[in-house]
Design a protein around this motif. Sequence first.
Motif, PDB file in Angstrom:
ATOM      1  N   LEU A 119      51.282  71.273  94.569  1.00  0.00           N
ATOM      2  CA  LEU A 119      50.763  69.905  94.439  1.00  0.00           C
ATOM      3  C   LEU A 119      49.885  69.771  93.204  1.00  0.00           C
ATOM      4  O   LEU A 119      49.964  68.773  92.465  1.00  0.00           O
ATOM      5  CB  LEU A 119      49.969  69.525  95.680  1.00  0.00           C
ATOM      6  CG  LEU A 119      50.760  69.265  96.966  1.00  0.00           C
ATOM      7  CD1 LEU A 119      49.803  69.052  98.132  1.00  0.00           C
ATOM      8  CD2 LEU A 119      51.677  68.063  96.811  1.00  0.00           C
ATOM      9  N   GLU A 120      49.043  70.769  92.962  1.00  0.00           N
ATOM     10  CA  GLU A 120      48.166  70.714  91.798  1.00  0.00           C
ATOM     11  C   GLU A 120      48.971  70.753  90.501  1.00  0.00           C
ATOM     12  O   GLU A 120      48.638  70.051  89.528  1.00  0.00           O
ATOM     13  CB  GLU A 120      47.153  71.852  91.854  1.00  0.00           C
ATOM     14  CG  GLU A 120      46.141  71.685  92.988  1.00  0.00           C
ATOM     15  CD  GLU A 120      45.119  72.795  93.056  1.00  0.00           C
ATOM     16  OE1 GLU A 120      44.006  72.542  93.552  1.00  0.00           O
ATOM     17  OE2 GLU A 120      45.433  73.933  92.620  1.00  0.00           O
ATOM     18  N   TYR A 121      50.024  71.560  90.486  1.00  0.00           N
ATOM     19  CA  TYR A 121      50.869  71.621  89.293  1.00  0.00           C
ATOM     20  C   TYR A 121      51.581  70.290  89.069  1.00  0.00           C
ATOM     21  O   TYR A 121      51.619  69.764  87.944  1.00  0.00           O
ATOM     22  CB  TYR A 121      51.902  72.748  89.428  1.00  0.00           C
ATOM     23  CG  TYR A 121      52.804  72.875  88.223  1.00  0.00           C
ATOM     24  CD1 TYR A 121      52.405  73.626  87.117  1.00  0.00           C
ATOM     25  CD2 TYR A 121      54.040  72.231  88.175  1.00  0.00           C
ATOM     26  CE1 TYR A 121      53.220  73.730  86.000  1.00  0.00           C
ATOM     27  CE2 TYR A 121      54.858  72.324  87.064  1.00  0.00           C
ATOM     28  CZ  TYR A 121      54.439  73.081  85.976  1.00  0.00           C
ATOM     29  OH  TYR A 121      55.249  73.173  84.865  1.00  0.00           O
ATOM     30  N   PHE A 122      52.159  69.740  90.129  1.00  0.00           N
ATOM     31  CA  PHE A 122      52.843  68.450  90.049  1.00  0.00           C
ATOM     32  C   PHE A 122      51.884  67.384  89.521  1.00  0.00           C
ATOM     33  O   PHE A 122      52.220  66.597  88.627  1.00  0.00           O
ATOM     34  CB  PHE A 122      53.371  68.063  91.427  1.00  0.00           C
ATOM     35  CG  PHE A 122      54.160  66.780  91.470  1.00  0.00           C
ATOM     36  CD1 PHE A 122      55.540  66.786  91.353  1.00  0.00           C
ATOM     37  CD2 PHE A 122      53.516  65.553  91.636  1.00  0.00           C
ATOM     38  CE1 PHE A 122      56.263  65.610  91.402  1.00  0.00           C
ATOM     39  CE2 PHE A 122      54.228  64.376  91.676  1.00  0.00           C
ATOM     40  CZ  PHE A 122      55.610  64.399  91.559  1.00  0.00           C
ATOM     41  N   ASP A 123      50.695  67.360  90.077  1.00  0.00           N
ATOM     42  CA  ASP A 123      49.691  66.378  89.684  1.00  0.00           C
ATOM     43  C   ASP A 123      49.325  66.516  88.208  1.00  0.00           C
ATOM     44  O   ASP A 123      49.182  65.514  87.492  1.00  0.00           O
ATOM     45  CB  ASP A 123      48.442  66.561  90.547  1.00  0.00           C
ATOM     46  CG  ASP A 123      47.389  65.513  90.282  1.00  0.00           C
ATOM     47  OD1 ASP A 123      47.446  64.453  90.929  1.00  0.00           O
ATOM     48  OD2 ASP A 123      46.521  65.739  89.414  1.00  0.00           O
TER      49      ASP A 123
END
Length: 396
Positions: free
Chosen positions: A311-315
């Motif tokens: 999720l952090e990477y996607f964000d």
Amino acid sequence: MGKVVILMMDSFGVGGAKDAKDFDDEGANTFYNIAKNYEGLKVPNLNYLGLTKILEMSSGKSLDFQNNDAKMTCCSKFGYMEEKSAGKDTISGHWEMAGLPVLKDFGHFRLDYPSFPEDLIERICKRAGIDGILGNKAHSGTVIIEELGEEHLRTMKPIFYTSADSNMQIAAHEEKFGLDRLYKLCEIAFEEVKPYNIGRVIARPFVGEKKGEFVRTKNRHDYAVSPFGDTILDRAKENKIEVVAIGKIADIYAHKGLTKEVKASGLEELWDVTLREIKNLKGDGIVFTNFVDFDMNWGHRRDVEGYAKGLEYFDARLPEIEKVLEDDDIVFITADHGCDPTYKGTDHTRECVPVIMFGKKVKTQNIGVRKSYADIAETIADIFKLKKLGTGHSFW
């Protein structure tokens, strides 16, 4: 009209499904439970676009997230969607989003041993010229390959398994069993499971020499039933609008309604390819990407940390997409179902899903609850001035 980009965060639910009890999924909430079980989760760009407000609307759960580090500047429309389809599987979620709710659930195999009828396996083995199978149960794909991979290499018997989804999955060594041989086996199996109303047969090739080294490759291939009616992708293609499918999107729609298919796997490659295709697309078009890692690698494996880092990477990559958008381009962020990594079992969870729409000309709006994923299809029809599918309501 411009381009429409759909970023499908496969399995990113936000809880709150009214019928969760019917699926034994009460309390499942993918986003909230990840945030509560992974200290310091940072998704400032998604938060800026309305994600925590969506969570509170859908399930009444609050998170004290900040968006001080957000690099997004576009305004967004944001809300959440209830699923009208009878199942919580991948195909149902994707088809409904494209304007085709699946109101009668697909068939399913048993979750206890043996999962597959004896006569079905006999027919598949006879036609494929194999001596038998391994597995024959519901299981996590990565776990069953670890358990049976060495026996598979000794016997060359393929590994058959299923899940709570409507599927038959077949794993075999990509090099020693052979990729083409695996695909042919899956084609035979797909023909044989038709009387059972099964949604997909999935080829799961892997490599490695021994337990602890087995790894699934990017050459997965889904043999899926064809949509039973038109989707927004068909409408777009018929009207000379380019439709670019990235990742497993092509398989999910049985290659219907598409003008270009691009293979990619892993969050980084999927993001790279998505940005490339947006830049390369001239004129009107749809770029549709499925980010399968959330579901396949972290949801089903109940890996909270992996999901959170994903999720952090996607964000972190969201601002890149804003930079390549032209004035009339629109981006949707959504999901097809839940797969709460803190929940019991290893299967999908019945949840509502977020819907975020942003672009340079989008005005901030809370669009609340949408009664069907099909609202996305009707909104895209509005954007491109196409004939409506009649299964949802536009929020354009």
